[in-house]
Design an enzyme around this catalytic site. Sequence first.
Site, PDB file in Angstrom:
ATOM      1  N   ASP A  68     -33.329   8.786 -13.904  1.00  0.00           N
ATOM      2  CA  ASP A  68     -33.702   7.969 -12.605  1.00  0.00           C
ATOM      3  C   ASP A  68     -34.371   9.055 -11.675  1.00  0.00           C
ATOM      4  O   ASP A  68     -34.679  10.280 -11.976  1.00  0.00           O
ATOM      5  CB  ASP A  68     -32.409   7.324 -12.259  1.00  0.00           C
ATOM      6  CG  ASP A  68     -32.872   6.288 -11.156  1.00  0.00           C
ATOM      7  OD1 ASP A  68     -33.335   5.045 -11.567  1.00  0.00           O
ATOM      8  OD2 ASP A  68     -32.800   6.489 -10.033  1.00  0.00           O
ATOM      9  N   LYS A  87     -24.941   2.277 -14.303  1.00  0.00           N
ATOM     10  CA  LYS A  87     -25.891   3.151 -13.616  1.00  0.00           C
ATOM     11  C   LYS A  87     -24.914   4.412 -13.166  1.00  0.00           C
ATOM     12  O   LYS A  87     -23.686   4.085 -13.144  1.00  0.00           O
ATOM     13  CB  LYS A  87     -26.433   2.515 -12.410  1.00  0.00           C
ATOM     14  CG  LYS A  87     -27.574   3.292 -11.837  1.00  0.00           C
ATOM     15  CD  LYS A  87     -28.842   2.991 -12.469  1.00  0.00           C
ATOM     16  CE  LYS A  87     -29.916   3.997 -11.946  1.00  0.00           C
ATOM     17  NZ  LYS A  87     -31.247   3.463 -12.490  1.00  0.00           N
TER      18      LYS A  87
HETATM   19  P1  NDP Z   1     -38.652  10.484  -9.544  1.00  0.00           P
HETATM   20  O1  NDP Z   1     -37.618  11.419  -9.013  1.00  0.00           O
HETATM   21  O2  NDP Z   1     -39.579  10.961 -10.661  1.00  0.00           O
HETATM   22  O3  NDP Z   1     -39.503  10.283  -8.147  1.00  0.00           O
HETATM   23  C1  NDP Z   1     -39.317   9.855  -7.038  1.00  0.00           C
HETATM   24  C2  NDP Z   1     -40.366   9.679  -6.235  1.00  0.00           C
HETATM   25  O4  NDP Z   1     -39.836   8.828  -5.077  1.00  0.00           O
HETATM   26  C3  NDP Z   1     -40.901  11.070  -5.615  1.00  0.00           C
HETATM   27  O5  NDP Z   1     -42.110  11.103  -5.242  1.00  0.00           O
HETATM   28  C4  NDP Z   1     -39.811  11.189  -4.461  1.00  0.00           C
HETATM   29  O6  NDP Z   1     -40.393  12.154  -3.677  1.00  0.00           O
HETATM   30  C5  NDP Z   1     -39.987   9.714  -3.667  1.00  0.00           C
HETATM   31  N1  NDP Z   1     -38.561   9.447  -3.289  1.00  0.00           N
HETATM   32  C6  NDP Z   1     -37.396   9.737  -3.618  1.00  0.00           C
HETATM   33  N2  NDP Z   1     -36.296   9.431  -2.583  1.00  0.00           N
HETATM   34  C7  NDP Z   1     -36.962   9.168  -1.432  1.00  0.00           C
HETATM   35  C8  NDP Z   1     -36.587   8.701  -0.273  1.00  0.00           C
HETATM   36  N3  NDP Z   1     -35.491   8.611   0.127  1.00  0.00           N
HETATM   37  N4  NDP Z   1     -37.659   8.410   0.558  1.00  0.00           N
HETATM   38  C9  NDP Z   1     -39.118   8.603   0.248  1.00  0.00           C
HETATM   39  N5  NDP Z   1     -39.474   8.722  -1.185  1.00  0.00           N
HETATM   40  C10 NDP Z   1     -38.631   9.213  -1.938  1.00  0.00           C
HETATM   41  O7  NDP Z   1     -38.021   9.101  -9.794  1.00  0.00           O
HETATM   42  P2  NDP Z   1     -38.684   7.922 -10.648  1.00  0.00           P
HETATM   43  O8  NDP Z   1     -40.124   8.122 -10.727  1.00  0.00           O
HETATM   44  O9  NDP Z   1     -37.879   8.078 -12.018  1.00  0.00           O
HETATM   45  O10 NDP Z   1     -37.843   6.796 -10.021  1.00  0.00           O
HETATM   46  C11 NDP Z   1     -38.651   6.138  -8.884  1.00  0.00           C
HETATM   47  C12 NDP Z   1     -37.681   4.751  -8.705  1.00  0.00           C
HETATM   48  O11 NDP Z   1     -38.096   3.909  -9.815  1.00  0.00           O
HETATM   49  C13 NDP Z   1     -36.476   4.679  -8.387  1.00  0.00           C
HETATM   50  O12 NDP Z   1     -36.367   3.563  -7.504  1.00  0.00           O
HETATM   51  C14 NDP Z   1     -35.777   4.411  -9.732  1.00  0.00           C
HETATM   52  O13 NDP Z   1     -34.582   3.740  -9.610  1.00  0.00           O
HETATM   53  C15 NDP Z   1     -36.950   3.239 -10.335  1.00  0.00           C
HETATM   54  N6  NDP Z   1     -37.051   3.474 -11.887  1.00  0.00           N
HETATM   55  C16 NDP Z   1     -37.082   4.481 -12.834  1.00  0.00           C
HETATM   56  C17 NDP Z   1     -37.198   4.163 -13.853  1.00  0.00           C
HETATM   57  C18 NDP Z   1     -37.658   5.350 -14.718  1.00  0.00           C
HETATM   58  O14 NDP Z   1     -37.720   5.113 -15.831  1.00  0.00           O
HETATM   59  N7  NDP Z   1     -37.690   6.607 -14.344  1.00  0.00           N
HETATM   60  C19 NDP Z   1     -36.833   2.991 -14.472  1.00  0.00           C
HETATM   61  C20 NDP Z   1     -36.906   1.868 -13.655  1.00  0.00           C
HETATM   62  C21 NDP Z   1     -36.603   1.948 -12.099  1.00  0.00           C
HETATM   63  P3  NDP Z   1     -39.759  13.458  -3.272  1.00  0.00           P
HETATM   64  O15 NDP Z   1     -40.439  14.172  -4.355  1.00  0.00           O
HETATM   65  O16 NDP Z   1     -40.265  13.985  -2.108  1.00  0.00           O
HETATM   66  O17 NDP Z   1     -38.220  13.371  -3.157  1.00  0.00           O
END
Ligand code: NDP
Length: 445
Positions: free
Chosen positions: A166, A126
Amino acid sequence: MNAYVQRVFDGLKARNPQEKEFLQAATEVLEALSPVFDKHPEYEKIGLLERFVEPDRIIMFRVPWVDDQGQVQVNRGFRVQFNNAIGPYKGGLRLHPSVNLSVIKFLGFEQVLKNSLTGLPIGGGKGGSDFDPKGKSDNEVMRFCQSFMTELFKYVGKDEDVPAGDIGVGAREIGYLYGQYKRITGLYEGVLTGKGLTWGGSLARKEATGFGLCYMTNAMLRKHGLSFEGKRVVVSGSGNVAIYAAQKATELGGLVVAMSDSNGYVVDEKGIDLAVVKQIKEVERGRIKEYAARVPGASYTEGFRGIWTVKCDIALPCATQNELDLDGAKALVASKCFAVCEGANMPTTLEATQYLQQNGVYFVPGKAANAGGVAVSALEMSQNSLRLSWTFEEVDTRLHGIMENIFKAIDSAAKEYGQEDNYVTGANIAGFLKVANAMVAHGCV
Ligand code: NDP
């Protein structure tokens, strides 16, 4: 806890006292693995667990870039190559101000087990940076990504380490990173996944994590005579994972009533209109608050943690680590929610997980439930090696099969170790055994 496991865990805590996210992930994993070490005392002689909890290597570097005002900015970059016993390192890059070594180590550690669960030949790693892409211009993001890759390219490669997206890293960032890798090395190879469809990306990669989460949830519900049909679903977040989880949950007959971002959450009793969410989040890079302004009848509430007070049957936390705490778990249990499946990595605190399990809520941890993303990333690597592109249906069918197989694996591991329906135990044990076998076969390296 098994005495050997406890000793290794104590050592880990003593060596990394400030790494709270990493220790949180390790607590869950080591507690779940304890019965494996009761059954396999031979692992202790070869120091298997000491090696398993220590990353192969950690790379930390300076990322200088010039902002639009001509000022030099400096961020910190990370790549943790955790374990390559079963394949090249694979795992995303996160760009968020909260990124530090502890966060990247916890994510890399989880990734080792998750990648093993996919049944595909990929090790775990990562990376990321404390750079915040929010509010930056495209040019600033590009200059940052170019600088980041100017250092990272030395450590990655299609058979060595293959990063992906991510939080904060989507198609735009992967494009800038890939462009710089190509420019420096002269290689057109599958060094990153999540690429654009015209330059080596895979159909269904964008949808994979969210769709896979719902395939997993469905498999688990089926075992218990349940389904998404007619159920109220709450999906936290509104990023890549959340959007496509909400889409698939809706296609499977669920009614998604709430979504969020880091500022707050929206409720729409008619069911969230995903076309509006995609326009706000994917096209305009706006805030979820705008949904309530555009959709009659929808409401917005400040504060993202409140989303768990919205009545639901199924909760899919898809935003970030520790977003679902004990208060959230209590609210879910009080509203008779019966399933929590993690789309994000470690979104549920240890106390909240325990509370949910003790109150009969079916709980599937992220390392199993969100493995669809990395699984399709591995399929992207296969297509790159073959110089072929599969159809959306072909990739989606494989993804579906992989998620069903993961469910079978975690369900039967839980049963084998006398903890039927404890998918935390099942996922950790099933993921660990394959990596452990490979480490044993490779000798003490
Ligand atoms: P994105 O950046 O596309 O979206 C993240 C979302 O979570 C946004 O709505 C964001 O809101 C919110 N968010 C981020 N940080 C915080 C925080 N500190 N507190 C509250 N809300 C928060 O990321 P992904 O959708 O790609 O990833 C989301 C999760 O899924 C992560 O944990 C990632 O590790 C996991 N994941 C992702 C994969 C992928 O294929 N993308 C695969 C497997 C796991 P805002 O816009 O306001 O920041």
